[in-house]
Design an enzyme around this catalytic site. Sequence first.
Site, PDB file in Angstrom:
ATOM      1  N   ARG A  88      16.857  -1.121  -0.131  1.00 52.00           N
ATOM      2  CA  ARG A  88      15.657  -1.450  -0.905  1.00 52.00           C
ATOM      3  C   ARG A  88      15.953  -1.646  -2.379  1.00 52.00           C
ATOM      4  O   ARG A  88      16.809  -0.961  -2.948  1.00 52.00           O
ATOM      5  CB  ARG A  88      14.610  -0.351  -0.734  1.00 52.00           C
TER       6      ARG A  88
ATOM      7  N   LYS B 271       0.755   8.165   3.498  1.00 51.38           N
ATOM      8  CA  LYS B 271       0.253   6.808   3.692  1.00 51.38           C
ATOM      9  C   LYS B 271      -0.438   6.649   5.036  1.00 51.38           C
ATOM     10  O   LYS B 271      -0.728   5.528   5.452  1.00 51.38           O
ATOM     11  CB  LYS B 271       1.415   5.813   3.590  1.00 51.38           C
TER      12      LYS B 271
ATOM     13  N   PRO C 118       0.807  -1.221   0.000  1.00 49.76           N
ATOM     14  CA  PRO C 118       0.000   0.000   0.000  1.00 49.76           C
ATOM     15  C   PRO C 118       0.846   1.281   0.000  1.00 49.76           C
ATOM     16  O   PRO C 118       1.569   1.559   0.941  1.00 49.76           O
ATOM     17  CB  PRO C 118      -0.838  -0.108   1.275  1.00 49.76           C
ATOM     18  N   GLU C 119       0.770   2.007  -1.081  1.00 43.22           N
ATOM     19  CA  GLU C 119       1.330   3.356  -1.123  1.00 43.22           C
ATOM     20  C   GLU C 119       0.147   4.318  -1.175  1.00 43.22           C
ATOM     21  O   GLU C 119      -0.991   3.903  -0.969  1.00 43.22           O
ATOM     22  CB  GLU C 119       2.264   3.513  -2.333  1.00 43.22           C
TER      23      GLU C 119
END
Length: 270
Positions: A260, A58, A2-3
């Site tokens: 990342r 977010k 979820p962004e």
Amino acid sequence: MPELPEVDEAARRAREVLVGREIRRVVVLHPSQRRSLPLRACRQLVGQEVEGIARRGKYQLIALTSGSTLLVHFRLNGDWVHAQTGEELPAHARIVLEMVGGDSLVLTDSRALCTMTLHAPGEVLLADLGPDAIEPAFNAEWLAAQVEKRRIAIKVVLLDQRVVAGVGNIYASEALWEARVSPHAVASSLRRARLERIVSGIRSVMGRAMQGAQRYYGSDATVPAEVGVDEPQRFNVYDREGDACMRCGSAIRREVQAGRSTYWCGKCQR
DNA sequence: CGTATCCTGACC
DNA sequence: GGTCAGGATACG
């Protein structure tokens, strides 16, 4: 993952269930979720009515009639599920907000990393959060001021929620592909034209993902059966290591930045 | 500035 | 049975 677009959509669903309704009971089903929402907070929630739900980046801010705010962050896997009275709870149910009437809004989260915190009236929340990625306040002027002193890779800067709120690992790669800017470009070296392209890239990537009707793009993409393909074309670069760039055909590369995965095209992103 | 931490499903 | 991802935060 979820962004901003996915959180926005989830907040919309939560609104439909919660707004104007009273909380009857709060149940925390996973011990690690008690760190953010202790028993004390659960008790305080009971009897309160939900006034509205806002989103910043977010984060979801659930406003309660007492003036306090329930602040929710989905982290990696969070989502809301509306469970009807007496219905079996969904998989990975972690926190249940049971409403007067019997139905519940359930926080599901396979990894149990979500946070849900209760804040007193008047408490300043998210003071360091930058402008929302889809708001006009996030523009090339702002970004220029932010990158000025930062001699780190632009991709890492875009993940900093103080710079822009709502961009996560997936859409950061996607936006830079859109902007034709290398994720390794040193932030402070980027000039106005490229910053403009990055801002546009973020806006278009977010905008596309937010269009709920036909999701051919986005982290929760689905393709209608009549289209006749099994897998939606989700992303242009993310998770496509070794595949052909959708623009120039060159092989998509992957590298780890600040812990990342970053995906990019070495040929058309400079 | 980078790195460890939380946690579990998915992958070898 | 081991490794790893990944947002935010806490550290070194």
